[in-house]
Design a protein around this motif. Structure first.
Motif, PDB file in Angstrom:
ATOM      1  N   LEU A 141       0.826  -1.191   0.000  1.00 34.58           N
ATOM      2  CA  LEU A 141       0.000   0.000   0.000  1.00 34.58           C
ATOM      3  C   LEU A 141       0.867   1.251   0.000  1.00 34.58           C
ATOM      4  O   LEU A 141       0.530   2.226  -0.667  1.00 34.58           O
ATOM      5  CB  LEU A 141      -0.954  -0.002   1.200  1.00 34.58           C
ATOM      6  N   TYR A 142       1.976   1.183   0.715  1.00 34.64           N
ATOM      7  CA  TYR A 142       2.854   2.346   0.771  1.00 34.64           C
ATOM      8  C   TYR A 142       3.451   2.651  -0.602  1.00 34.64           C
ATOM      9  O   TYR A 142       3.517   3.816  -1.001  1.00 34.64           O
ATOM     10  CB  TYR A 142       3.962   2.133   1.810  1.00 34.64           C
ATOM     11  N   SER A 143       3.858   1.636  -1.329  1.00 34.90           N
ATOM     12  CA  SER A 143       4.431   1.881  -2.660  1.00 34.90           C
ATOM     13  C   SER A 143       3.373   2.462  -3.603  1.00 34.90           C
ATOM     14  O   SER A 143       3.680   3.304  -4.447  1.00 34.90           O
ATOM     15  CB  SER A 143       5.064   0.616  -3.249  1.00 34.90           C
ATOM     16  N   LEU A 144       2.115   2.044  -3.469  1.00 34.98           N
ATOM     17  CA  LEU A 144       1.051   2.627  -4.283  1.00 34.98           C
ATOM     18  C   LEU A 144       0.773   4.065  -3.857  1.00 34.98           C
ATOM     19  O   LEU A 144       0.468   4.922  -4.700  1.00 34.98           O
ATOM     20  CB  LEU A 144      -0.221   1.784  -4.197  1.00 34.98           C
ATOM     21  N   TYR A 145       0.891   4.357  -2.572  1.00 39.27           N
ATOM     22  CA  TYR A 145       0.763   5.727  -2.089  1.00 39.27           C
ATOM     23  C   TYR A 145       1.822   6.601  -2.767  1.00 39.27           C
ATOM     24  O   TYR A 145       1.521   7.693  -3.260  1.00 39.27           O
ATOM     25  CB  TYR A 145       0.918   5.767  -0.563  1.00 39.27           C
ATOM     26  N   LEU A 146       3.054   6.116  -2.803  1.00 34.07           N
ATOM     27  CA  LEU A 146       4.138   6.875  -3.440  1.00 34.07           C
ATOM     28  C   LEU A 146       3.897   7.038  -4.938  1.00 34.07           C
ATOM     29  O   LEU A 146       4.174   8.100  -5.506  1.00 34.07           O
ATOM     30  CB  LEU A 146       5.486   6.198  -3.190  1.00 34.07           C
ATOM     31  N   LYS A 147       3.364   5.987  -5.577  1.00 35.22           N
ATOM     32  CA  LYS A 147       3.052   6.070  -7.004  1.00 35.22           C
ATOM     33  C   LYS A 147       2.000   7.149  -7.246  1.00 35.22           C
ATOM     34  O   LYS A 147       2.139   7.974  -8.147  1.00 35.22           O
ATOM     35  CB  LYS A 147       2.552   4.722  -7.519  1.00 35.22           C
ATOM     36  N   GLY A 148       0.948   7.140  -6.456  1.00 34.39           N
ATOM     37  CA  GLY A 148      -0.098   8.159  -6.588  1.00 34.39           C
ATOM     38  C   GLY A 148       0.459   9.554  -6.369  1.00 34.39           C
ATOM     39  O   GLY A 148       0.178  10.480  -7.140  1.00 34.39           O
ATOM     40  N   GLU A 149       1.268   9.698  -5.335  1.00 37.11           N
ATOM     41  CA  GLU A 149       1.878  10.992  -5.033  1.00 37.11           C
ATOM     42  C   GLU A 149       2.730  11.484  -6.203  1.00 37.11           C
ATOM     43  O   GLU A 149       2.673  12.648  -6.576  1.00 37.11           O
ATOM     44  CB  GLU A 149       2.726  10.862  -3.766  1.00 37.11           C
ATOM     45  N   SER A 150       3.492  10.581  -6.808  1.00 41.17           N
ATOM     46  CA  SER A 150       4.354  10.965  -7.938  1.00 41.17           C
ATOM     47  C   SER A 150       3.538  11.375  -9.167  1.00 41.17           C
ATOM     48  O   SER A 150       4.033  12.088 -10.029  1.00 41.17           O
ATOM     49  CB  SER A 150       5.311   9.826  -8.301  1.00 41.17           C
ATOM     50  N   GLU A 151       2.266  10.938  -9.226  1.00 41.81           N
ATOM     51  CA  GLU A 151       1.389  11.293 -10.339  1.00 41.81           C
ATOM     52  C   GLU A 151       0.453  12.457  -9.982  1.00 41.81           C
ATOM     53  O   GLU A 151      -0.475  12.760 -10.735  1.00 41.81           O
ATOM     54  CB  GLU A 151       0.576  10.066 -10.764  1.00 41.81           C
ATOM     55  N   GLY A 152       0.689  13.086  -8.822  1.00 37.64           N
ATOM     56  CA  GLY A 152      -0.118  14.229  -8.418  1.00 37.64           C
ATOM     57  C   GLY A 152      -1.482  13.860  -7.868  1.00 37.64           C
ATOM     58  O   GLY A 152      -2.403  14.675  -7.859  1.00 37.64           O
ATOM     59  N   ILE A 153      -1.630  12.635  -7.390  1.00 37.88           N
ATOM     60  CA  ILE A 153      -2.894  12.137  -6.844  1.00 37.88           C
ATOM     61  C   ILE A 153      -2.743  12.019  -5.330  1.00 37.88           C
ATOM     62  O   ILE A 153      -1.832  11.350  -4.845  1.00 37.88           O
ATOM     63  CB  ILE A 153      -3.257  10.769  -7.462  1.00 37.88           C
ATOM     64  N   ALA A 154      -3.626  12.672  -4.597  1.00 40.37           N
ATOM     65  CA  ALA A 154      -3.581  12.625  -3.134  1.00 40.37           C
ATOM     66  C   ALA A 154      -4.335  11.391  -2.645  1.00 40.37           C
ATOM     67  O   ALA A 154      -5.474  11.160  -3.039  1.00 40.37           O
ATOM     68  CB  ALA A 154      -4.206  13.881  -2.548  1.00 40.37           C
ATOM     69  N   ILE A 155      -3.682  10.610  -1.798  1.00 42.64           N
ATOM     70  CA  ILE A 155      -4.308   9.416  -1.226  1.00 42.64           C
ATOM     71  C   ILE A 155      -4.353   9.587   0.285  1.00 42.64           C
ATOM     72  O   ILE A 155      -3.330   9.803   0.925  1.00 42.64           O
ATOM     73  CB  ILE A 155      -3.542   8.128  -1.600  1.00 42.64           C
ATOM     74  N   THR A 156      -5.556   9.496   0.835  1.00 45.56           N
ATOM     75  CA  THR A 156      -5.753   9.642   2.267  1.00 45.56           C
ATOM     76  C   THR A 156      -6.159   8.294   2.847  1.00 45.56           C
ATOM     77  O   THR A 156      -7.119   7.680   2.381  1.00 45.56           O
ATOM     78  CB  THR A 156      -6.862  10.681   2.559  1.00 45.56           C
ATOM     79  N   PHE A 157      -5.398   7.845   3.849  1.00 51.90           N
ATOM     80  CA  PHE A 157      -5.700   6.591   4.530  1.00 51.90           C
ATOM     81  C   PHE A 157      -6.339   6.890   5.878  1.00 51.90           C
ATOM     82  O   PHE A 157      -5.886   7.769   6.605  1.00 51.90           O
ATOM     83  CB  PHE A 157      -4.424   5.779   4.779  1.00 51.90           C
ATOM     84  N   ASP A 158      -7.375   6.144   6.201  1.00 49.35           N
ATOM     85  CA  ASP A 158      -8.013   6.187   7.513  1.00 49.35           C
ATOM     86  C   ASP A 158      -8.057   4.742   8.013  1.00 49.35           C
ATOM     87  O   ASP A 158      -8.866   3.949   7.535  1.00 49.35           O
ATOM     88  CB  ASP A 158      -9.419   6.769   7.399  1.00 49.35           C
ATOM     89  N   VAL A 159      -7.151   4.413   8.903  1.00 51.39           N
ATOM     90  CA  VAL A 159      -7.109   3.069   9.482  1.00 51.39           C
ATOM     91  C   VAL A 159      -7.590   3.227  10.922  1.00 51.39           C
ATOM     92  O   VAL A 159      -6.893   3.783  11.757  1.00 51.39           O
ATOM     93  CB  VAL A 159      -5.695   2.458   9.424  1.00 51.39           C
ATOM     94  N   SER A 160      -8.800   2.733  11.184  1.00 51.85           N
ATOM     95  CA  SER A 160      -9.430   3.007  12.473  1.00 51.85           C
ATOM     96  C   SER A 160      -9.423   1.807  13.416  1.00 51.85           C
ATOM     97  O   SER A 160     -10.375   1.585  14.158  1.00 51.85           O
ATOM     98  CB  SER A 160     -10.861   3.504  12.254  1.00 51.85           C
ATOM     99  N   THR A 161      -8.342   1.047  13.361  1.00 53.98           N
ATOM    100  CA  THR A 161      -8.196  -0.076  14.279  1.00 53.98           C
ATOM    101  C   THR A 161      -6.710  -0.352  14.474  1.00 53.98           C
ATOM    102  O   THR A 161      -5.901  -0.062  13.592  1.00 53.98           O
ATOM    103  CB  THR A 161      -8.922  -1.325  13.735  1.00 53.98           C
ATOM    104  N   ASN A 162      -6.358  -0.884  15.629  1.00 52.38           N
ATOM    105  CA  ASN A 162      -4.957  -1.226  15.893  1.00 52.38           C
ATOM    106  C   ASN A 162      -4.591  -2.607  15.376  1.00 52.38           C
ATOM    107  O   ASN A 162      -3.434  -2.898  15.131  1.00 52.38           O
ATOM    108  CB  ASN A 162      -4.667  -1.166  17.394  1.00 52.38           C
ATOM    109  N   LYS A 163      -5.596  -3.468  15.246  1.00 52.57           N
ATOM    110  CA  LYS A 163      -5.342  -4.846  14.836  1.00 52.57           C
ATOM    111  C   LYS A 163      -6.388  -5.264  13.810  1.00 52.57           C
ATOM    112  O   LYS A 163      -7.587  -5.147  14.059  1.00 52.57           O
ATOM    113  CB  LYS A 163      -5.415  -5.775  16.054  1.00 52.57           C
ATOM    114  N   LEU A 164      -5.927  -5.738  12.659  1.00 52.10           N
ATOM    115  CA  LEU A 164      -6.841  -6.217  11.631  1.00 52.10           C
ATOM    116  C   LEU A 164      -7.093  -7.704  11.840  1.00 52.10           C
ATOM    117  O   LEU A 164      -6.158  -8.475  12.044  1.00 52.10           O
ATOM    118  CB  LEU A 164      -6.262  -5.981  10.234  1.00 52.10           C
TER     119      LEU A 164
END
Length: 139
Positions: free
Chosen positions: A1-24
């Motif tokens: 997911l982090y590498s896709l975040y960086l890919k989006g960022e490099s293409e000018g696309i903002a990606i916002t993550f909301d992870v609302s739990t400590n354990k999946l």
């Protein structure tokens, strides 16, 4: 997911993550969970353009993990079109000029969700004069 975040960022696309739990919690492995989430995020990035926003919400409840990805699209996509997204080799990408085979990601995701008795939801909505594609799976 982090590498896709960086890919989006490099293409000018903002990606916002909301992870609302400590354990999946899920009936599938972390690797499978990551693969399925990445399919949704990769598709959202490919459907986006510079300046767009993608929202990813991840949480767990009752022993299952829910992943939702929302991204802007240019027009309202019908339920009939959306159901086609999950067919083998369906693609909105121009494959005549690309060497990679497309159209297997959502088909694979749908198959894995069904095999593992999860749930998959997809819709397109109009909000604030913009169109949003929403994919969510529970597994």
């Amino acid at each position: 997911l982090y590498s896709l975040y960086l890919k989006g960022e490099s293409e000018g696309i903002a990606i916002t993550f909301d992870v609302s739990t400590n354990k999946l919690e899920s009936c599938v492995s972390e690797i499978m969970l990551s693969d399925l989430a990445c399919i949704l995020l990769q598709n959202a990035i490919e459907a986006s353009k510079p300046g767009d926003n993608i929202y990813v919400h991840i949480h767990s409840e009752n022993g299952k993990t829910i992943v939702e990805v929302r991204n802007l699209v240019e027009r309202l996509i019908t339920d009939e079109e959306i159901s086609g997204f999950f067919n083998n080799s369906y693609s909105t990408k121009n494959t005549s000029t690309e060497k990679k085979k497309h159209g297997l990601g959502l088909y694979y995701l749908n198959r894995q969700i069904n095999i593992n008795k999860g749930e998959l939801f997809a819709t397109c909505i109009s909000y604030n004069k913009k169109y949003w594609m929403i994919f969510r799976f529970t597994i």
